[in-house]
Design a protein around this motif. Structure first.
Motif, short mmCIF file in Angstrom:
data_model
loop_
_atom_site.label_atom_id
_atom_site.label_comp_id
_atom_site.label_asym_id
_atom_site.label_seq_id
_atom_site.Cartn_x
_atom_site.Cartn_y
_atom_site.Cartn_z
N ARG A 522 1.74 -1.36 -8.00
CA ARG A 522 2.66 -0.27 -7.66
C ARG A 522 2.49 0.14 -6.21
O ARG A 522 3.47 0.37 -5.49
CB ARG A 522 2.41 0.93 -8.58
N ILE A 523 1.25 0.24 -5.74
CA ILE A 523 1.01 0.61 -4.34
C ILE A 523 1.68 -0.40 -3.42
O ILE A 523 2.33 -0.03 -2.43
CB ILE A 523 -0.50 0.69 -4.05
N ARG A 525 4.31 -2.26 -4.06
CA ARG A 525 5.76 -2.07 -4.12
C ARG A 525 6.18 -0.89 -3.26
O ARG A 525 7.18 -0.96 -2.52
CB ARG A 525 6.22 -1.85 -5.56
N VAL A 526 5.45 0.21 -3.35
CA VAL A 526 5.80 1.41 -2.60
C VAL A 526 5.70 1.16 -1.10
O VAL A 526 6.59 1.53 -0.33
CB VAL A 526 4.90 2.59 -3.02
N SER A 622 2.74 10.67 -6.83
CA SER A 622 4.12 10.29 -6.52
C SER A 622 4.15 9.17 -5.48
O SER A 622 3.15 8.90 -4.80
CB SER A 622 4.89 11.50 -5.97
N ASP A 623 5.29 8.53 -5.36
CA ASP A 623 5.44 7.50 -4.33
C ASP A 623 5.22 8.09 -2.93
O ASP A 623 4.60 7.45 -2.08
CB ASP A 623 6.84 6.86 -4.40
N GLU A 624 5.74 9.30 -2.71
CA GLU A 624 5.55 9.93 -1.40
C GLU A 624 4.08 10.15 -1.11
O GLU A 624 3.62 9.94 0.02
CB GLU A 624 6.29 11.27 -1.36
N ILE A 626 1.59 8.35 -2.27
CA ILE A 626 1.00 7.04 -1.96
C ILE A 626 1.20 6.72 -0.48
O ILE A 626 0.26 6.32 0.22
CB ILE A 626 1.63 5.94 -2.85
N VAL A 627 2.42 6.90 0.00
CA VAL A 627 2.70 6.65 1.41
C VAL A 627 1.84 7.53 2.30
O VAL A 627 1.20 7.06 3.25
CB VAL A 627 4.21 6.87 1.71
#
Length: 713
Positions: A522-523, A525-526, A622-624, A626-627
């Motif tokens: 997942r990381i 992909r993000v 959340s994806d945010e 992770i970023v």
């Protein structure tokens, strides 16, 4: 008739005049403010003498016709409002329209390059004669914008929407033969015949042998609005639209613009182009890509300055015929600089030569090289098991195993085998240059020369200045890197230098996410959606888990407060389990190769099980987040590198990250990314993750910039 700082106008034979473009104090012609102002004066002069002028010839006194607009003026220009930008574009439209509307024919003689605004100027003229070795094109898409001075309109009507879109969406300069085939130019002639052929064409047009009205209509007439025309446009939308990258808005905007104005009159079509240009110019992507262009120019200018002070490298040597050493040998030999490739094992030398041969075979297969050219390159590589051929070497690249004791011993040994004037360099990715210099008698003749893998593809070379490296040593090393076709950036000596020092805080953040139970797939992909060419897990596998662990240990030792870990890092545990990444097919992913040689990957169950056993929790992230948890430490380490003087300018830091680790180009680099977010917004993000440790802590200089309202650019 007229003489300015950018152009002059003089009478030729009866009724004909010649406009010569020759921007003073510049090696090239650019359509800067000075040039456009003078062009307006010239056109007014021509309009006031229409009763006595029968034709206009436009030529260049430079090696190239016009390379485009002056991009150094874009930063200030793009700071205007959208309405102000539209007004500016309309003024240039009116200027080029006035040239196009002169009551007598105009011919441009295009030498060298006519790009961007330079080609749009040529398109506004009635006829174009092109030197056979010249190229034309509209590369604005590479800056995140669209052609704005009539190019989307005139070119699409002159050669057809499909061909014009191909040119504009790729941004690539087009060869003379292709330009003639499609009808973008009227004649292609030998370079030494250019002016004469253009003048002869002008005589024919002035004498009525060519239809001026018909020729102008070709690049002004819209596509007739019909069901068939709309169907053709829909096909173009489907064909090009499916290939666009959403991170870059300019291609989609160019496509939409051309399709929208294809059936509209010239004036309405130009208004649509102006609207599109002004919107794109205000985008974050355009600011980033213009910044990348200017940063690239700065880096190249500094490299030229260093090279201008350097003694040339006529013959070089590389110690070690492994992946890196063999790559250096190939690159040097391909650039025409003979190189001695030394190793202690004959089979290593054979492998190094075989690898070079395979790379050359690919060039032969692609038609870039013939068999004789391949052999010339191979002849430039001399394999050696001893130092007999080192007596005439000007520069040595040490590329042995990344171990300080071994490197120091090899460097001390080779120092006694080369001339006193030779420069020694180490292709180390992390080891201190000052540490390695301790084993040398002449540390002033030593510096780092860090190539990136694979050498033949990666453009960056970090030239690492030790505390005792002389100016002459740095200059010669920069010159050698430039001669090899690389982009050298001079950096200071510290653990990891620039690129790895900035990269490993990103992996530190990755390790923390893994320990919080966030899945590595997942990381990946993000972060790939964010714009990285590969996510951190996949990148670690490509680099090699063993290489990653070694570099991480160097960074931990160098910056223990920031770069230390709480407990054993996940990658250390993976390495201990025997996982090396792509090297042995096992890392975060498992790798297989099918019968056709195509590699595939899937998440490794063993890696997932190992991580699960070490995850302290399964956090909701959340994806945010992770970023942010990956990008904040990377960006702040870039800030620290600037503050520590590891690199002189923000531009060099960002270019190093773009060229060295594939930082998303449309984001412009780490410091540009901070500026795009805004220092206040970035500070809030960092403060929200302060519990993650010192890598997330804002520096005093950052705080000072924030309070003063100053960014990095």
């Amino acid at each position: 008739m007229y003489s300015g700082k950018a152009m002059s106008l003089r009478a030729l034979e009866a009724g004909l005049v010649e406009l010569t473009l020759d921007l003073q104090d510049s090696s090239v012609n650019k359509l800067n403010r000075q040039t456009l102002d003078e062009l307006a004066e010239v056109i007014r002069l021509l309009e006031s003498h229409t009763h006595e002028i029968e034709g206009l010839l436009i030529v260049s006194a430079k090696p190239a016709f016009v390379v485009g607009a002056d991009i150094t003026e874009f930063t200030a220009a793009f700071s205007r409002s959208e309405s102000e930008l539209r007004d500016w574009i309309r003024q240039v439209h009116a200027l080029f329209g006035a040239l196009e509307a002169l009551p007598f024919p105009s011919v441009t003689a295009i030498n060298g390059l006519a790009l961007g605004g330079g080609f749009e100027l040529a398109l506004a003229a009635d006829f174009r004669v092109l030197a056979a070795d010249a190229r034309v094109g509209l590369p604005e898409v590479t800056l995140g914008i669209c052609p704005g001075w009539g190019g989307t309109v005139r070119l699409s009507r002159l050669i057809g929407a499909e061909a014009a879109l191909g040119w504009m969406l790729s941004g690539k300069p087009q060869a003379a033969a292709k330009a003639l085939e499609l009808g973008a130019v009227d004649r292609v002639v030998a370079p030494d015949e250019l002016r004469g052929a253009a003048l002869n064409l002008l005589r024919m047009a002035a004498g009525g042998e060519l239809s001026l009205i018909g020729n102008r209509a070709r690049k002004q007439q819209p596509l007739g609005d019909s069901p068939e025309a709309r169907e053709r446009l829909a096909i173009l939308q489907q064909h090009y639209g499916s290939k666009l990258d959403s991170h870059y808005p300019a291609p989609a905007a160019i496509l939409a613009t051309v399709l929208e104005h294809a059936t509209l009159p010239l004036g309405e079509a130009l208004a649509i182009e102006a609207r599109t240009f002004s919107a794109l110019a205000k985008s974050d992507v355009a600011r980033a890509l213009v910044g990348v262009f200017l940063g690239d120019q700065l880096v190249k200018k500094k490299a030229r300055a260093w090279s201008g002070k350097a003694e040339p490298v006529r013959r070089s040597a590389v110690l070690g015929a492994g992946i890196m050493g063999g790559g250096v040998a190939f690159q040097s030999a391909s650039s025409g600089i003979p190189i001695v490739m030394k190793d202690i094992r004959g089979e290593a030398l054979e492998l190094g030569l075989k690898t070079a041969g395979q790379l050359l075979d690919r060039q032969v297969d692609k038609g870039r090289l013939d068999a004789a050219g391949k052999q010339r390159v191979l002849d430039n590589i001399k394999p050696a098991l001893d130092y007999r051929d080192f007596a005439e070497v000007d520069l040595v690249v040490e590329a042995v195993v990344e171990n300080p004791k071994i490197k120091a011993a090899v460097l001390a040994e080779v120092e006694s085998k080369v001339p006193a004037t030779a420069v020694l360099t180490s292709n180390t990715s992390t080891i201190s240059i000052d540490l390695l210099a301790q084993s040398l008698k002449y540390p002033e003749s030593f510096c780092g020369m860090h190539f990136f893998n694979p050498v033949h593809q990666m453009p960056l070379v970090e030239v690492i200045r030790g505390s005792r490296s002389s100016e002459a040593t740095i200059a010669r090393t920069v010159a050698y890197a430039s001669a090899m076709g690389k982009t050298p950036i001079v950096v200071g000596d510290c653990p990891g230098f620039l690129v790895n020092r900035v990269l490993f805080p990103y992996f530190n953040g990755f390790n923390r996410l893994l320990k919080d139970g966030v899945d590595f797939e997942r990381i990946d992909r993000v972060m790939e959606a964010f714009g990285w060419p590969m996510g951190p897990a996949y990148l670690a596998d490509v680099v090699g888990i063993d290489t990653m662990v070694h570099a991480d240990h160097v960074l931990q030792e160098g910056f223990p407060e920031r770069m230390g870990h709480d407990g054993e890092p996940i990658m250390d545990a993976l390495l201990a389990s025997g996982a090396l990444g792509q090297k042995n097919g096992r890392g975060f992913y498992e790798y297989t190769v099918d019968a056709s040689g195509r590699r595939s990957k899937r998440p490794a169950p063993a890696a997932r099980a190992l991580i699960a056993g070490r995850a302290a929790q399964t956090a909701e992230v959340s994806d945010e987040e992770i970023v942010d948890r990956l990008m904040i430490p990377l960006c702040l380490e870039a800030v620290r590198c600037l503050e520590d003087g590891i690199v002189e300018t923000p531009e060099e830091i960002d270019m190093g990250l773009l060229l060295g680790i594939g930082f998303p180009r449309f984001r412009g680099g780490a410091l540009r990314y901070i500026d795009t977010l805004g220092l206040d917004a970035f500070a809030r993000k960092a403060e929200a993750h302060a519990r993650q440790g010192a890598l997330y802590r804002l520096t005093d200089d950052f705080r000072a910039r924030q309070q003063a309202g100053r960014g990095y650019f």
